[in-house]
Design a protein around this motif. Structure first.
Motif, PDB file in Angstrom:
ATOM      1  N   ASN A   1       0.974  -1.207  -0.107  1.00  0.00           N
ATOM      2  CA  ASN A   1       0.104   0.155  -0.470  1.00  0.00           C
ATOM      3  C   ASN A   1       0.822   1.333   0.079  1.00  0.00           C
ATOM      4  OD1 ASN A   1      -2.077   1.014  -0.680  1.00  0.00           O
ATOM      5  ND2 ASN A   1      -2.301   1.472   2.000  1.00  0.00           N
ATOM      6  N   ARG A   2       2.310   1.176  -0.415  1.00  0.00           N
ATOM      7  CA  ARG A   2       2.991   2.156   0.269  1.00  0.00           C
ATOM      8  C   ARG A   2       3.604   2.291  -2.277  1.00  0.00           C
ATOM      9  NH1 ARG A   2       6.696   2.757   4.320  1.00  0.00           N
ATOM     10  NH2 ARG A   2       6.844   5.004   3.560  1.00  0.00           N
ATOM     11  N   PRO A   3       2.579   2.871  -2.552  1.00  0.00           N
ATOM     12  CA  PRO A   3       2.755   3.222  -3.690  1.00  0.00           C
ATOM     13  C   PRO A   3       4.896   3.923  -4.514  1.00  0.00           C
ATOM     14  CG  PRO A   3       0.791   4.338  -3.751  1.00  0.00           C
ATOM     15  CD  PRO A   3       1.706   4.307  -2.602  1.00  0.00           C
ATOM     16  N   SER A   4       4.928   4.481  -3.233  1.00  0.00           N
ATOM     17  CA  SER A   4       6.260   4.951  -3.596  1.00  0.00           C
ATOM     18  C   SER A   4       7.473   4.135  -3.296  1.00  0.00           C
ATOM     19  CB  SER A   4       7.181   6.161  -2.924  1.00  0.00           C
ATOM     20  OG  SER A   4       6.893   5.814  -1.374  1.00  0.00           O
ATOM     21  N   VAL A   5       7.065   3.416  -2.851  1.00  0.00           N
ATOM     22  CA  VAL A   5       8.104   1.521  -2.972  1.00  0.00           C
ATOM     23  C   VAL A   5       7.767   0.905  -4.110  1.00  0.00           C
ATOM     24  CG1 VAL A   5       9.067   0.415  -1.084  1.00  0.00           C
ATOM     25  CG2 VAL A   5       7.974   2.463  -0.172  1.00  0.00           C
ATOM     26  N   MET A   6       6.488   0.515  -4.040  1.00  0.00           N
ATOM     27  CA  MET A   6       6.307  -0.563  -5.582  1.00  0.00           C
ATOM     28  C   MET A   6       7.074   0.538  -6.746  1.00  0.00           C
ATOM     29  SD  MET A   6       2.623  -1.682  -4.357  1.00  0.00           S
ATOM     30  CE  MET A   6       2.633  -2.081  -5.275  1.00  0.00           C
ATOM     31  N   ARG A   7       7.150   1.124  -6.998  1.00  0.00           N
ATOM     32  CA  ARG A   7       7.474   1.992  -8.330  1.00  0.00           C
ATOM     33  C   ARG A   7       9.465   1.326  -8.670  1.00  0.00           C
ATOM     34  NH1 ARG A   7       7.715   8.764  -9.204  1.00  0.00           N
ATOM     35  NH2 ARG A   7       9.377   7.884 -10.297  1.00  0.00           N
ATOM     36  N   ARG A   8       9.278   1.642  -7.162  1.00  0.00           N
ATOM     37  CA  ARG A   8      11.029   0.838  -7.045  1.00  0.00           C
ATOM     38  C   ARG A   8      11.456  -1.443  -7.315  1.00  0.00           C
ATOM     39  NH1 ARG A   8      12.206   4.665  -9.153  1.00  0.00           N
ATOM     40  NH2 ARG A   8      14.494   3.634  -8.805  1.00  0.00           N
ATOM     41  N   ILE A   9      10.158  -1.070  -7.665  1.00  0.00           N
ATOM     42  CA  ILE A   9      10.529  -2.767  -7.945  1.00  0.00           C
ATOM     43  C   ILE A   9       9.240  -3.007  -9.081  1.00  0.00           C
ATOM     44  CG2 ILE A   9       9.428  -5.013  -7.486  1.00  0.00           C
ATOM     45  CD1 ILE A   9       9.088  -3.735  -4.052  1.00  0.00           C
TER      46      ILE A   9
ATOM     47  N   LEU B   1       2.369   1.854 -19.343  1.00  0.00           N
ATOM     48  CA  LEU B   1       2.169   1.661 -17.972  1.00  0.00           C
ATOM     49  C   LEU B   1       3.427   1.629 -17.319  1.00  0.00           C
ATOM     50  CD1 LEU B   1       1.788  -2.513 -19.434  1.00  0.00           C
ATOM     51  CD2 LEU B   1       0.121  -1.309 -17.974  1.00  0.00           C
ATOM     52  N   THR B   2       4.414   3.105 -17.852  1.00  0.00           N
ATOM     53  CA  THR B   2       5.065   3.545 -17.005  1.00  0.00           C
ATOM     54  C   THR B   2       4.805   4.707 -16.105  1.00  0.00           C
ATOM     55  OG1 THR B   2       6.771   2.439 -18.663  1.00  0.00           O
ATOM     56  CG2 THR B   2       7.551   4.178 -16.931  1.00  0.00           C
ATOM     57  N   ARG B   3       3.852   5.542 -16.503  1.00  0.00           N
ATOM     58  CA  ARG B   3       2.655   6.079 -16.586  1.00  0.00           C
ATOM     59  C   ARG B   3       2.391   6.327 -15.524  1.00  0.00           C
ATOM     60  NH1 ARG B   3       0.334  11.163 -20.232  1.00  0.00           N
ATOM     61  NH2 ARG B   3       0.510  11.854 -18.271  1.00  0.00           N
ATOM     62  N   LEU B   4       2.096   4.957 -14.989  1.00  0.00           N
ATOM     63  CA  LEU B   4       0.700   4.710 -13.516  1.00  0.00           C
ATOM     64  C   LEU B   4       2.359   4.577 -12.629  1.00  0.00           C
ATOM     65  CD1 LEU B   4      -0.551   1.457 -15.054  1.00  0.00           C
ATOM     66  CD2 LEU B   4      -1.723   3.283 -14.446  1.00  0.00           C
ATOM     67  N   HIS B   5       3.880   4.693 -12.797  1.00  0.00           N
ATOM     68  CA  HIS B   5       4.360   4.018 -11.957  1.00  0.00           C
ATOM     69  C   HIS B   5       5.089   6.052 -11.693  1.00  0.00           C
ATOM     70  CE1 HIS B   5       5.681   0.134 -11.166  1.00  0.00           C
ATOM     71  NE2 HIS B   5       5.608   0.280 -12.988  1.00  0.00           N
ATOM     72  N   GLY B   6       4.232   7.017 -11.890  1.00  0.00           N
ATOM     73  CA  GLY B   6       4.403   8.451 -12.001  1.00  0.00           C
ATOM     74  C   GLY B   6       4.630   9.449 -12.549  1.00  0.00           C
ATOM     75  N   TYR B   7       5.303   8.610 -13.797  1.00  0.00           N
ATOM     76  CA  TYR B   7       6.444   9.433 -14.886  1.00  0.00           C
ATOM     77  C   TYR B   7       4.806  10.088 -15.765  1.00  0.00           C
ATOM     78  CZ  TYR B   7      10.218   6.305 -13.737  1.00  0.00           C
ATOM     79  OH  TYR B   7      11.008   5.737 -12.596  1.00  0.00           O
ATOM     80  N   GLY B   8       5.829  11.223 -16.332  1.00  0.00           N
ATOM     81  CA  GLY B   8       5.247  12.005 -16.566  1.00  0.00           C
ATOM     82  C   GLY B   8       5.383  11.410 -18.299  1.00  0.00           C
TER      83      GLY B   8
ATOM     84  N   ALA C   1      10.872  -5.971 -20.494  1.00  0.00           N
ATOM     85  CA  ALA C   1      10.624  -4.723 -21.214  1.00  0.00           C
ATOM     86  C   ALA C   1       9.662  -3.309 -20.259  1.00  0.00           C
ATOM     87  CB  ALA C   1      10.230  -4.371 -22.596  1.00  0.00           C
ATOM     88  N   GLN C   2       8.527  -4.520 -19.731  1.00  0.00           N
ATOM     89  CA  GLN C   2       7.700  -3.705 -18.578  1.00  0.00           C
ATOM     90  C   GLN C   2       8.789  -3.594 -17.098  1.00  0.00           C
ATOM     91  OE1 GLN C   2       4.132  -6.423 -20.355  1.00  0.00           O
ATOM     92  NE2 GLN C   2       3.220  -4.997 -18.727  1.00  0.00           N
ATOM     93  N   ALA C   3       9.281  -4.566 -16.686  1.00  0.00           N
ATOM     94  CA  ALA C   3      10.166  -4.572 -15.848  1.00  0.00           C
ATOM     95  C   ALA C   3      10.565  -3.205 -15.552  1.00  0.00           C
ATOM     96  CB  ALA C   3      10.372  -5.900 -15.057  1.00  0.00           C
ATOM     97  N   LEU C   4      11.428  -3.295 -17.086  1.00  0.00           N
ATOM     98  CA  LEU C   4      12.485  -2.203 -16.614  1.00  0.00           C
ATOM     99  C   LEU C   4      11.956  -0.580 -17.172  1.00  0.00           C
ATOM    100  CD1 LEU C   4      15.033  -4.651 -18.826  1.00  0.00           C
ATOM    101  CD2 LEU C   4      14.965  -4.319 -16.583  1.00  0.00           C
ATOM    102  N   ALA C   5      11.077  -0.161 -17.890  1.00  0.00           N
ATOM    103  CA  ALA C   5      11.230   0.688 -18.381  1.00  0.00           C
ATOM    104  C   ALA C   5      10.676   1.550 -16.888  1.00  0.00           C
ATOM    105  CB  ALA C   5       9.748   0.719 -18.735  1.00  0.00           C
ATOM    106  N   HIS C   6      10.279   1.653 -15.912  1.00  0.00           N
ATOM    107  CA  HIS C   6      10.300   2.163 -14.942  1.00  0.00           C
ATOM    108  C   HIS C   6      11.765   2.371 -13.907  1.00  0.00           C
ATOM    109  CE1 HIS C   6       9.253  -1.250 -13.057  1.00  0.00           C
ATOM    110  NE2 HIS C   6       8.577  -0.532 -11.999  1.00  0.00           N
ATOM    111  N   ASP C   7      12.463   2.196 -14.753  1.00  0.00           N
ATOM    112  CA  ASP C   7      14.516   2.061 -13.610  1.00  0.00           C
ATOM    113  C   ASP C   7      13.881   1.754 -12.621  1.00  0.00           C
ATOM    114  OD1 ASP C   7      16.949   2.182 -13.727  1.00  0.00           O
ATOM    115  OD2 ASP C   7      17.081   4.391 -13.298  1.00  0.00           O
ATOM    116  N   PRO C   8      13.260   0.645 -11.866  1.00  0.00           N
ATOM    117  CA  PRO C   8      13.289   0.122 -11.249  1.00  0.00           C
ATOM    118  C   PRO C   8      14.698  -0.347 -10.694  1.00  0.00           C
ATOM    119  CG  PRO C   8      13.297  -1.638 -12.074  1.00  0.00           C
ATOM    120  CD  PRO C   8      13.486  -0.386 -13.043  1.00  0.00           C
TER     121      PRO C   8
END
Length: 212
Positions: A73-81, A103-110, A149-156
């Motif tokens: 329940n902590r999106p800021s932590v989950m985006r690092r995974i 999908l990458t924008r769902l992690h908070g990116y513009g 690619a889905q697992a890597l796009a948000h640079d976890p």
């Protein structure tokens, strides 16, 4: 996590019950940077552990720490995974780049940042020439690449890969093994789950074995 702190996942007396069924029983361990294999027969609790580490389930007992913080329940932590699941799902009419950008924008990116991250990930897994093609039209081998690619796009910092070599031909296995080893060498914390020892041995020097 500060710039000086390497990525890690720590489990402290981690347990999960499904009613009266024990899914995971008091596991304490740590996954440091590099590649760690997560081994065990079907039903040993690997999938439950993965869901707990990724913040998809709440522990019944104990806790998970990703870079020192609990992910549930902590999106800021989950985006690092970054999670690469065993199964894949496709969007029939959308191009790969558009899907991955969304999908990458769902992690908070513009939008611009997300498109750049999505393109870098697609290039890294060898899909640079197929970014506008619909994922549903990909071959099985290309769909497997797209999952990574889905697992890597948000640079976890932490990457969890479930049954990565299952059903792949030898060239695809070599491609993925090379990618996993390269990410580990870059300092990512990678957890590779499998029930086949020799598959994990090809990419990981550290092993955690679950049994029931």
């Amino acid at each position: 996590m500060t710039a000086a702190s390497p990525p890690s996942v720590r489990l402290e007396r981690l347990s999960k019950w499904y009613g009266e069924v024990m899914g995971l029983n008091e596991v304490t361990t740590e996954f440091p940077p590099g590649v760690t294999g997560l081994l065990g027969p079907n039903g040993a609790g690997k999938s439950t552990m993965i869901k707990l580490m990724c913040g998809m389930l709440k522990p019944s007992l104990g806790r998970v720490l990703v870079n020192g913080k609990t992910p549930f329940n902590r999106p800021s932590v989950m985006r690092r995974i970054g999670l690469c699941p065993e199964q894949d799902a496709v969007y029939p009419k959308a191009g790969a780049w558009d899907v991955l950008t969304y999908l990458t924008r769902l992690h908070g990116y513009g939008k611009r940042e997300a498109r750049q991250g999505a393109l870098r990930a697609l290039e890294r897994v060898g899909l640079a020439d197929h970014v506008n093609r619909g994922v549903a039209a990909y071959s099985k081998r290309k769909r497997q690449r797209f999952k990574h690619a889905q697992a890597l796009a948000h640079d976890p910092d932490v990457i969890v890969i479930d049954e990565p070599l299952n059903g792949r031909d030898p060239p695809a296995r070599r491609e993925l093994a090379d990618l996993i080893r390269a990410l580990g060498a870059e300092g990512k914390c990678e957890i590779v789950s499998s029930h086949v020892l020799h598959e994990v041995e090809s990419v990981a020097r550290r092993m955690l074995v679950l049994n029931f």
